[in-house]
Design a protein around this motif. Sequence first.
Motif, PDB file in Angstrom:
ATOM      1  N   VAL A  44      43.456  64.524  36.373  1.00  0.00           N
ATOM      2  CA  VAL A  44      44.239  63.454  36.997  1.00  0.00           C
ATOM      3  C   VAL A  44      43.388  62.748  38.047  1.00  0.00           C
ATOM      4  O   VAL A  44      42.812  63.397  38.928  1.00  0.00           O
ATOM      5  N   LYS A  45      43.297  61.457  37.940  1.00  0.00           N
ATOM      6  CA  LYS A  45      42.654  60.648  38.974  1.00  0.00           C
ATOM      7  C   LYS A  45      43.747  60.018  39.819  1.00  0.00           C
ATOM      8  O   LYS A  45      44.537  59.216  39.324  1.00  0.00           O
ATOM      9  N   GLY A  46      43.818  60.412  41.081  1.00  0.00           N
ATOM     10  CA  GLY A  46      44.907  59.952  41.935  1.00  0.00           C
ATOM     11  C   GLY A  46      44.874  58.455  42.186  1.00  0.00           C
ATOM     12  O   GLY A  46      43.805  57.839  42.213  1.00  0.00           O
ATOM     13  N   VAL A  47      46.039  57.874  42.326  1.00  0.00           N
ATOM     14  CA  VAL A  47      46.174  56.453  42.671  1.00  0.00           C
ATOM     15  C   VAL A  47      46.950  56.344  43.976  1.00  0.00           C
ATOM     16  O   VAL A  47      47.572  57.305  44.436  1.00  0.00           O
ATOM     17  N   THR A  48      46.898  55.181  44.596  1.00  0.00           N
ATOM     18  CA  THR A  48      47.551  55.019  45.892  1.00  0.00           C
ATOM     19  C   THR A  48      49.038  54.731  45.770  1.00  0.00           C
ATOM     20  O   THR A  48      49.810  55.003  46.691  1.00  0.00           O
ATOM     21  N   LYS A  49      49.453  54.203  44.611  1.00  0.00           N
ATOM     22  CA  LYS A  49      50.851  53.813  44.478  1.00  0.00           C
ATOM     23  C   LYS A  49      51.243  53.796  43.008  1.00  0.00           C
ATOM     24  O   LYS A  49      50.451  53.437  42.143  1.00  0.00           O
TER      25      LYS A  49
ATOM     26  N   LEU B 299      51.284  68.402  38.528  1.00  0.00           N
ATOM     27  CA  LEU B 299      50.924  67.133  37.906  1.00  0.00           C
ATOM     28  C   LEU B 299      51.517  65.976  38.702  1.00  0.00           C
ATOM     29  O   LEU B 299      50.835  64.971  38.973  1.00  0.00           O
ATOM     30  N   MET B 300      52.777  66.104  39.107  1.00  0.00           N
ATOM     31  CA  MET B 300      53.409  65.049  39.902  1.00  0.00           C
ATOM     32  C   MET B 300      52.771  64.926  41.275  1.00  0.00           C
ATOM     33  O   MET B 300      52.643  63.829  41.821  1.00  0.00           O
ATOM     34  N   ALA B 301      52.352  66.040  41.863  1.00  0.00           N
ATOM     35  CA  ALA B 301      51.671  65.983  43.160  1.00  0.00           C
ATOM     36  C   ALA B 301      50.316  65.311  43.033  1.00  0.00           C
ATOM     37  O   ALA B 301      49.899  64.532  43.904  1.00  0.00           O
ATOM     38  N   ALA B 302      49.616  65.583  41.938  1.00  0.00           N
ATOM     39  CA  ALA B 302      48.238  65.114  41.786  1.00  0.00           C
ATOM     40  C   ALA B 302      48.128  63.614  41.576  1.00  0.00           C
ATOM     41  O   ALA B 302      47.117  63.007  41.921  1.00  0.00           O
ATOM     42  N   VAL B 303      49.152  62.990  41.006  1.00  0.00           N
ATOM     43  CA  VAL B 303      49.021  61.575  40.650  1.00  0.00           C
ATOM     44  C   VAL B 303      48.885  60.675  41.883  1.00  0.00           C
ATOM     45  O   VAL B 303      48.350  59.571  41.785  1.00  0.00           O
ATOM     46  N   LEU B 304      49.349  61.129  43.050  1.00  0.00           N
ATOM     47  CA  LEU B 304      49.214  60.350  44.281  1.00  0.00           C
ATOM     48  C   LEU B 304      48.219  60.972  45.256  1.00  0.00           C
ATOM     49  O   LEU B 304      48.107  60.529  46.404  1.00  0.00           O
TER      50      LEU B 304
END
Length: 434
Positions: free
Chosen positions: A219-224, A174-179
């Motif tokens: 999860v839809k990744g964001v850049t920051k 989950l933490m990997a996917a957010v970025l």
Amino acid sequence: MDKFVVRGGNPLVGTIRVSGAKNSALPCMAAAILTEDRVILENIPQVHDIETERKLLASMGAEVELGYGRAQHRTTISCRNLSDPVAKYEIVKTMRASALVLGPLVARCGMARVAMPGGCAIGGRPIDLHLKGLEKMGAEIVQEHGYLEARAPRLKGAHIVFDKITVTGTEDLLMAAVLADGETLMENCAREPEVTDLAALLTAMGAQIEGAGTSTIRVKGVTKLHGAQHRINPDRIEAGTFLVAGAITKGDLIVANCNPAHVGAVIGKLQEAGARVEILGNDSIRVRSDGALKAADISTQEYPGFPTDMQAQYMALATQAEGTSQIQENIFENRFMHVQELVRMGANIAVDGRTATVRGGTHLSAAAVMCSDLRASASLVLAALVADGESILDRVYHMDRGYERIEEKLRGVGAQIRRMGNVFSRKEEPVAAV
């Protein structure tokens, strides 16, 4: 090395407060890696595993401030400068949850070098599911010299189906996917409150997450990500331990600062065993047991089932319940290490594979016993609270990893328990987080 001295016989009466959840705080501290901004976490428990996580983050270049005085349960983390994204063996050998830095380090820094966690006293908990997920997201992973090294210029969204339910695997990916670039769909995810707590922090940091707390997370990744302030959930296992303490001692105990919804399986089983349990508002539970307890079987399951982290404590209760209880352990293959110590105190327990048969209604007598892991330690404290005489519990540093000043809390509601030795004087030994 510290010991507890416990004299049994006193019912626990009064109010006892639950601390923040260690198993929520650890992944939330790791999540601070994902941003250059400050992350402030409140309701942090003062336990050894938190100090180990602080050392781990600090060794990578992070600034970690643990609060003192009125802010003693707050930590402020700044990972603006991660000069050394390596989880060194000297630190991670003491805590299994160190694998949680793998995903956020790769997502933030493009690489991570993490010492493989050491052996586990309660059974193998391999991190292969973490690695398979990261590889699906585009990471290249090699293992050499006892370290895992993962590299990816930028992770990419992927469809990940966990072969089996894994709490730390769900949290790590989950933490990997957010970025990561694009969308990540994770199926067969853990539904534990600790996962939901982490997702709440990540969302406050700007992550786009749907479905946390269910078996499917999108999860839809964001850049920051940016900084955030977040309050850690109360510890549901500590709450469950105190509920059992009230019931086993035939006391009248209010367990405060907890979330009753998180301990539903434990409450149901205590009621089946004859204890009277009453939910008081949103954050307190009253437990009373003024009659004979009766046998009730349990079978450990992933949340929302009966938690494996409460199995040892419930076994202590089963020794005092009239009749025969069957205790089935389905999560870990070697989580009956407390049985031989309970037997030393007079319990009648037979183990066959993953099933323990407890013939209850037995008279426990004080003995010198050895704590083998975090939750086994709790079960021995509970047994000692009802044993005849004065028990001595050795190796209670296991207890200090996950329970905040438990002897002081129990003493405040009538337990005769004291610590021998200096709480933080011992040399850390390699143990696995629970």
